[in-house]
Design a protein around this motif. Structure first.
Motif, PDB file in Angstrom:
ATOM      1  N   LEU A  45      29.823  36.185  28.815  1.00  0.00           N
ATOM      2  CA  LEU A  45      28.675  36.096  27.916  1.00  0.00           C
ATOM      3  C   LEU A  45      28.398  37.462  27.318  1.00  0.00           C
ATOM      4  CD1 LEU A  45      26.098  34.292  30.283  1.00  0.00           C
ATOM      5  CD2 LEU A  45      27.391  33.194  28.446  1.00  0.00           C
ATOM      6  N   THR A  46      27.644  37.462  26.215  1.00  0.00           N
ATOM      7  CA  THR A  46      27.006  38.684  25.745  1.00  0.00           C
ATOM      8  C   THR A  46      25.510  38.448  25.797  1.00  0.00           C
ATOM      9  OG1 THR A  46      28.836  39.343  24.318  1.00  0.00           O
ATOM     10  CG2 THR A  46      26.664  40.245  23.800  1.00  0.00           C
ATOM     11  N   VAL A  47      24.822  39.262  26.575  1.00  0.00           N
ATOM     12  CA  VAL A  47      23.389  39.105  26.812  1.00  0.00           C
ATOM     13  C   VAL A  47      22.687  40.410  26.464  1.00  0.00           C
ATOM     14  CG1 VAL A  47      21.606  38.742  28.565  1.00  0.00           C
ATOM     15  CG2 VAL A  47      23.706  37.381  28.608  1.00  0.00           C
ATOM     16  N   GLY A  48      21.707  40.345  25.588  1.00  0.00           N
ATOM     17  CA  GLY A  48      20.951  41.533  25.208  1.00  0.00           C
ATOM     18  C   GLY A  48      21.829  42.639  24.672  1.00  0.00           C
ATOM     19  N   GLY A  49      22.885  42.263  23.935  1.00  0.00           N
ATOM     20  CA  GLY A  49      23.805  43.247  23.380  1.00  0.00           C
ATOM     21  C   GLY A  49      24.847  43.744  24.349  1.00  0.00           C
ATOM     22  N   ARG A  50      24.820  43.267  25.587  1.00  0.00           N
ATOM     23  CA  ARG A  50      25.750  43.721  26.626  1.00  0.00           C
ATOM     24  C   ARG A  50      26.782  42.629  26.878  1.00  0.00           C
ATOM     25  NH1 ARG A  50      22.252  43.803  30.180  1.00  0.00           N
ATOM     26  NH2 ARG A  50      21.829  46.020  30.556  1.00  0.00           N
ATOM     27  N   ARG A  51      28.057  42.957  26.733  1.00  0.00           N
ATOM     28  CA  ARG A  51      29.106  41.968  27.013  1.00  0.00           C
ATOM     29  C   ARG A  51      29.402  41.967  28.497  1.00  0.00           C
ATOM     30  NH1 ARG A  51      34.125  39.721  23.639  1.00  0.00           N
ATOM     31  NH2 ARG A  51      35.101  38.526  25.322  1.00  0.00           N
ATOM     32  N   LEU A  52      29.130  40.832  29.134  1.00  0.00           N
ATOM     33  CA  LEU A  52      29.360  40.698  30.564  1.00  0.00           C
ATOM     34  C   LEU A  52      30.825  40.388  30.826  1.00  0.00           C
ATOM     35  CD1 LEU A  52      26.187  38.595  31.451  1.00  0.00           C
ATOM     36  CD2 LEU A  52      26.443  41.091  31.305  1.00  0.00           C
ATOM     37  N   ALA A  53      31.247  40.621  32.038  1.00  0.00           N
ATOM     38  CA  ALA A  53      32.638  40.500  32.480  1.00  0.00           C
ATOM     39  C   ALA A  53      33.464  41.694  32.051  1.00  0.00           C
ATOM     40  CB  ALA A  53      33.292  39.205  31.988  1.00  0.00           C
ATOM     41  N   ASN A  54      32.801  42.785  31.673  1.00  0.00           N
ATOM     42  CA  ASN A  54      33.456  44.056  31.370  1.00  0.00           C
ATOM     43  C   ASN A  54      32.993  45.053  32.429  1.00  0.00           C
ATOM     44  OD1 ASN A  54      35.289  44.395  29.390  1.00  0.00           O
ATOM     45  ND2 ASN A  54      33.820  44.623  27.734  1.00  0.00           N
ATOM     46  N   GLY A  55      33.865  45.513  33.273  1.00  0.00           N
ATOM     47  CA  GLY A  55      33.430  46.410  34.338  1.00  0.00           C
ATOM     48  C   GLY A  55      32.659  45.663  35.399  1.00  0.00           C
ATOM     49  N   THR A  56      33.114  44.451  35.733  1.00  0.00           N
ATOM     50  CA  THR A  56      32.386  43.562  36.632  1.00  0.00           C
ATOM     51  C   THR A  56      32.895  43.700  38.057  1.00  0.00           C
ATOM     52  OG1 THR A  56      31.931  41.971  34.894  1.00  0.00           O
ATOM     53  CG2 THR A  56      31.941  41.124  37.131  1.00  0.00           C
ATOM     54  N   GLU A  57      31.969  43.667  39.015  1.00  0.00           N
ATOM     55  CA  GLU A  57      32.327  43.609  40.429  1.00  0.00           C
ATOM     56  C   GLU A  57      31.633  42.408  41.069  1.00  0.00           C
ATOM     57  OE1 GLU A  57      31.480  47.177  42.490  1.00  0.00           O
ATOM     58  OE2 GLU A  57      32.877  48.401  41.319  1.00  0.00           O
ATOM     59  N   VAL A  58      32.336  41.779  41.991  1.00  0.00           N
ATOM     60  CA  VAL A  58      31.745  40.673  42.747  1.00  0.00           C
ATOM     61  C   VAL A  58      30.937  41.257  43.891  1.00  0.00           C
ATOM     62  CG1 VAL A  58      32.221  38.625  44.136  1.00  0.00           C
ATOM     63  CG2 VAL A  58      33.677  39.170  42.173  1.00  0.00           C
ATOM     64  N   PHE A  59      29.672  40.815  44.020  1.00  0.00           N
ATOM     65  CA  PHE A  59      28.921  41.300  45.173  1.00  0.00           C
ATOM     66  C   PHE A  59      28.427  40.162  46.056  1.00  0.00           C
ATOM     67  CE2 PHE A  59      25.512  40.373  42.280  1.00  0.00           C
ATOM     68  CZ  PHE A  59      24.401  40.071  43.054  1.00  0.00           C
ATOM     69  N   ARG A  60      28.636  38.922  45.634  1.00  0.00           N
ATOM     70  CA  ARG A  60      28.215  37.799  46.469  1.00  0.00           C
ATOM     71  C   ARG A  60      28.899  36.533  45.983  1.00  0.00           C
ATOM     72  NH1 ARG A  60      23.187  37.088  44.881  1.00  0.00           N
ATOM     73  NH2 ARG A  60      22.404  38.873  46.051  1.00  0.00           N
ATOM     74  N   SER A  61      29.235  35.629  46.917  1.00  0.00           N
ATOM     75  CA  SER A  61      29.704  34.298  46.544  1.00  0.00           C
ATOM     76  C   SER A  61      29.276  33.327  47.626  1.00  0.00           C
ATOM     77  CB  SER A  61      31.227  34.266  46.367  1.00  0.00           C
ATOM     78  OG  SER A  61      31.872  34.523  47.591  1.00  0.00           O
ATOM     79  N   SER A  62      29.104  32.081  47.204  1.00  0.00           N
ATOM     80  CA  SER A  62      28.686  31.058  48.159  1.00  0.00           C
ATOM     81  C   SER A  62      29.264  29.722  47.731  1.00  0.00           C
ATOM     82  CB  SER A  62      27.157  30.977  48.229  1.00  0.00           C
ATOM     83  OG  SER A  62      26.610  30.602  46.979  1.00  0.00           O
ATOM     84  N   GLU A  63      29.388  28.839  48.697  1.00  0.00           N
ATOM     85  CA  GLU A  63      29.887  27.499  48.426  1.00  0.00           C
ATOM     86  C   GLU A  63      28.988  26.480  49.106  1.00  0.00           C
ATOM     87  OE1 GLU A  63      34.074  26.835  49.132  1.00  0.00           O
ATOM     88  OE2 GLU A  63      34.472  29.000  48.999  1.00  0.00           O
ATOM     89  N   ARG A  64      28.931  25.284  48.504  1.00  0.00           N
ATOM     90  CA  ARG A  64      28.194  24.191  49.112  1.00  0.00           C
ATOM     91  C   ARG A  64      28.747  22.873  48.582  1.00  0.00           C
ATOM     92  NH1 ARG A  64      22.984  22.198  46.260  1.00  0.00           N
ATOM     93  NH2 ARG A  64      23.369  22.686  44.060  1.00  0.00           N
ATOM     94  N   GLN A  65      28.440  21.805  49.293  1.00  0.00           N
ATOM     95  CA  GLN A  65      28.786  20.475  48.808  1.00  0.00           C
ATOM     96  C   GLN A  65      27.536  19.818  48.245  1.00  0.00           C
ATOM     97  OE1 GLN A  65      30.039  16.780  51.243  1.00  0.00           O
ATOM     98  NE2 GLN A  65      31.985  17.623  50.493  1.00  0.00           N
ATOM     99  N   VAL A  66      27.677  19.248  47.064  1.00  0.00           N
ATOM    100  CA  VAL A  66      26.562  18.569  46.405  1.00  0.00           C
ATOM    101  C   VAL A  66      26.809  17.073  46.513  1.00  0.00           C
ATOM    102  CG1 VAL A  66      25.293  18.237  44.261  1.00  0.00           C
ATOM    103  CG2 VAL A  66      26.266  20.484  44.815  1.00  0.00           C
ATOM    104  N   ALA A  67      25.965  16.392  47.267  1.00  0.00           N
ATOM    105  CA  ALA A  67      26.054  14.934  47.428  1.00  0.00           C
ATOM    106  C   ALA A  67      24.799  14.329  46.816  1.00  0.00           C
ATOM    107  CB  ALA A  67      26.175  14.564  48.899  1.00  0.00           C
TER     108      ALA A  67
END
Length: 823
Positions: A45-67
């Motif tokens: 995305l580009t948000v507020g003039g800032r293009r995201l996914a440029n210089g990105t680091e992962v700091f959290r992830s999670s998984e779940r099942q949706v029933a």
């Protein structure tokens, strides 16, 4: 910065796995089947003039099942089902500390993804979305050129031959291995603007582009779901993924038992101005009742003077009435209050038209309509609209959408008939994502190139929560095979199965209701033989089938045959067929006409209020009352009701109180009672309530000439050199009646033939309680004739026109003024 190609996260469900990877060229989600990648989606995305996914680091992830339990009211299936999805959320942080997330849902038949900004301070803007599908592995596409009301023809093309530009969803792609991908979006509301696809042949991508160049966003989810359905054509056609990822039912719709899917009679297509003619609508009710249908749609032309009357008439036949309107007539708090007024008349739903926008502002308007229609228990059919994006789950009162080039194009564009190719594509594209109000079975379409059986089969192949049949009901009644199928057609479906076909050849679908399967086939191209496999229908492939095909004379041929394993059918050029299949011992035909019931008793159809605004209404003891907004009703017991009108009701005007009885039938029964504030003083007659009218061409118009036949289509009242700003425009023959209640002494004005109908003549008459008080023969081009009529305490005033010759005259009653009785 993460540079490894090792997946940041993986989800697995069934045969499919989705991996999210960070690569030098950006973030990607790749879907694999048995380790073979077949779908690659760029993220960002580009948000507020800032293009995201440029210089990105992962700091959290999670998984779940949706029933989640899905309980559809209409659609491909109305059976409750439990759906399980695997969901992963990956949260990223940019170099400056800005946080954002990608959420993925993996189902057996597809992937959905969206973007969240969970910790946004204040507001920002979504300036661009960089989600893109790589096209290099896809060979063929079925698309439509994008417009905000989705009514361009759908077509098939080699992917490499698609012109750069904008295309509407859903888009269907095929790869060399025979795998398919359907692209759309879901779960949209007034926080977003809608999106469409843009093909970039240089980058070999299809990107998501939003309608608004920049959209204000706040903390939380900032895009709807981007939906990717994949698999074979069976998976594509039978998916419900768009609805599954939409929010569950809104709290105001926990009880949706009042939503009534079904079939509707609709007169507009066969007679453009018929919406203004109550007798025409009553005839459509009568035939629809014989057919066992559920609804009547009155399109443009209806007039509030007689809508309560047709609602009552239809209720006696078990039929509910829906009204057409334009979206801006309901735009804003004051205008949207009309919905409550129409509901007070007993109206069951609306067809709202010409939205023709995907802007965030327009989706906020949709939000208001969805919320208010749910509160009032009104069904909704959106025309001139966006495609379905899951509202049928959240707001099950939404029973259909247009967003299709359908039968109305025969009315507006008679030189461009709808092609069989366009029709065959729809079950694999547009109708996949939700209800589609194509208005099928246009047997009398001018210039039609499809066969008669092709048209009839649309009633089965095309799904809509309410199916509005295009043609005149008398056309259907005159064709035994057609009337039989349209009588037997269920109001809703238990399940849907694709039996055969492809978007380029034919679409053969089976839909089940109880123990019967309804099969429809649409085909394009030369006549040929179809062998339709029935193994997916169970019953060991043994059925008794009633089959309707094309006869050589352009009509229909019907037969009852026993079939095993396959249904063998010969089809005509651009043809098709329709069929009903049952077990050998079961009954094929079961339809019955709607039962007629008596209307609720009322002591009088018109009552007058006293000086305090109070009136007493006497009705059936078991009845209740529906009153207009800002009116009140209080039961006094034993069928006596005290009704109060608001102070701003003008003298000589009325509101309609609907007497309602719920006797256990399919729909409530209604009888209208008009409550008048007695006439006093003097008033322009055009400002007072008409209690009844009939008119040769459209409604009787207020303060304008009769015009062409629709409400409000007249001009300034003009008779020769005389013009008037007030009065009534009437055709010949015609009449309009007003309640006087003995309170008026006389009426004065002028009458003549409007300049819009030259070379015509008519007779103009003023009556009081059936007594003729004034008569004049009037001619176009002559000055208006003045009149004064002594009303002598009459109860009812009627202005009447009679025709002279074959051509109707448009008669203007210029500045008619009513005066109070003098004591």
């Amino acid at each position: 910065m993460v540079t490894a190609v090792t997946p940041l996260i993986s989800l697995n469900r069934g045969l499919h796995r989705v991996d999210v990877t960070a690569e030098e060229s950006g973030l990607y989600a790749a879907v694999r089947t048995q380790s073979q990648e077949f779908l690659r989606v760029r993220l960002g995305l580009t948000v507020g003039g800032r293009r995201l996914a440029n210089g990105t680091e992962v700091f959290r992830s999670s998984e779940r099942q949706v029933a989640e339990r899905i309980e559809p009211v209409s659609g491909k299936t109305t059976l409750p089902t439990l759906r399980n999805h695997d969901e992963a959320t990956i949260s990223f942080v940019e170099r400056d500390g800005f946080e954002w997330s990608v959420v993925l849902r993996l189902a057996e038949d597809g992937l959905a993804l969206r973007y969240d900004i969970p910790d946004l301070w204040g507001v920002s803007t979504l300036d661009a979305e960089h989600t893109a599908v790589q096209l290099s592995t896809w060979e063929r596409a079925w698309m439509l050129d994008y417009q905000t009301w989705y009514e361009t023809p759908r077509f098939g093309s080699a992917v490499k031959e698609l012109a750069p530009g904008s295309y509407g969803f859903p888009a269907l792609l095929e790869n060399a291995a025979g795998g398919y991908l359907l692209i759309s979006e879901a779960a949209i509301d007034g926080r977003y603007s809608g999106a469409h696809g843009v093909v970039d042949q240089g980058r070999q991508e299809l990107t998501f582009e939003t309608a608004d160049v920049s959209t204000e966003i706040a903390r939380g989810t900032v895009t709807p779901w981007r939906v990717f359905v994949f698999g074979d054509l069976t998976a594509i056609v039978e998916t419900n993924l768009v609805d599954e990822v939409a929010p569950g039912r809104h709290a105001s719709m926990t009880d949706a038992s009042w939503v009534r899917p079904g079939r509707a009679a609709w007169s507009w297509w066969s007679d453009f101005y018929s919406g203004a003619q109550i007798e025409h609508q009553k005839h459509f009710v009568d035939v629809a009742a014989e057919m066992g249908w559920e609804h009547l749609l009155i399109d443009c032309g209806w007039e509030e003077t007689w809508v309560p009357e047709i609602v009552a008439y239809a209720s006696s036949a078990g039929i509910q009435v829906h009204l057409w309107c334009v979206w801006h007539d309901l735009d804003g708090p004051e205008k949207i209050s009309k919905l409550a007024l129409w509901k007070s008349w007993g109206v069951a739903g609306i067809k709202v038209d010409f939205m023709e926008s995907e802007s965030k502002d327009r989706y906020r308007w949709y939000d208001s309509i969805l919320q208010e229609s749910a509160r009032l228990r009104l069904m909704v059919n959106f025309h001139g609209s966006v495609i379905p994006r899951g509202w049928a789950r959240t707001w099950p009162q939404v029973v259909s959408y247009e967003a299709i080039r359908g039968s109305e194009y025969y009315v507006f564009y008679q030189d461009t008939p709808l092609t069989s190719s366009h029709n065959v594509i729809q079950p694999f594209t547009r109708n996949v994502v939700g209800a589609m109000d194509y208005t099928p079975v246009a047997l009398k379409a001018p210039g039609r190139t499809t066969s008669a059986a092709h048209e009839l089969a649309m009633a089965v192949v095309f799904e809509s929560g309410i199916t509005h049949f295009a043609d005149d009901v008398d056309v259907y009644a005159a064709e035994p095979a057609v009337s039989r199928l349209l009588q037997e057609l269920p109001s809703k479906w238990d399940e849907t199965r694709l039996l055969a076909g492809s978007p380029d050849t034919e679409a053969v679908l089976a839909r089940r209701s109880g123990d019967r399967w309804f099969v429809g086939a649409l085909a394009t191209g030369p006549s040929r033989h179809l062998s339709v496999p029935l193994d997916r229908l169970g019953n060991d492939g043994t059925f008794r089938a009633w089959v309707v095909t094309d006869a050589g004379d352009g009509g229909f041929e019907e037969s009852v045959v026993s079939v095993e394993k396959t249904l063998e059918v010969d089809i005509a050029n651009d043809g098709g067929f329709a069929a009903i299949l049952v077990a050998e011992a079961a009954e094929l035909f079961r339809a019955e006409p709607n039962q007629r019931r008596g209307l609720p008793w009322t002591a009088a159809p018109i009552v007058e209020a006293d000086e305090s605004g109070r009136a007493e209404v006497h009705v059936d003891e078991v009845a209740t009352l529906r009153v207009p907004p800002r009116w009140s009703a209080k039961s006094l017991g034993q069928g006596r009701w005290e009704v109060h009108h608001p102070d701003d009701l003008r003298p000589g005007c009325a509101g309609v109180v609907m007497v309602e009885v719920n006797d256990g039938g399919a729909v409530p029964l209604f009888s209208p009672v008009r409550v008048f504030r007695p006439f006093t003083g003097e008033a322009q007659l055009s400002n007072l309530t008409m209690i009844e009218f009939r008119n040769e061409s459209g409604p009787v118009e207020r303060d304008m000439s009769n015009g062409g036949g629709n409400p409000g289509d007249g001009q300034r009242l003009r008779v020769g050199d005389v013009q008037a700003g007030t009065g009534l425009g009437m055709s010949s023959p015609g009449h309009a009646s007003f309640h006087l209640g003995g309170h008026a002494s006389h009426l004065s004005g002028e009458v003549g033939v409007d300049n819009e109908t030259p070379n015509t003549s008519a007779v103009a008459i003023v009556e009081a309680d059936g007594r003729e008080l004034f008569r004049a023969e009037i001619r176009a081009g002559e000055p208006p004739v003045p009149f004064t009529a002594d009303l002598d305490g009459a109860k009812v005033l009627t202005l009447r026109t009679l025709a002279i010759g074959e051509d109707p005259a448009h008669v203007d009653w210029l500045s008619p003024v009513l005066y109070e009785t003098r004591t």
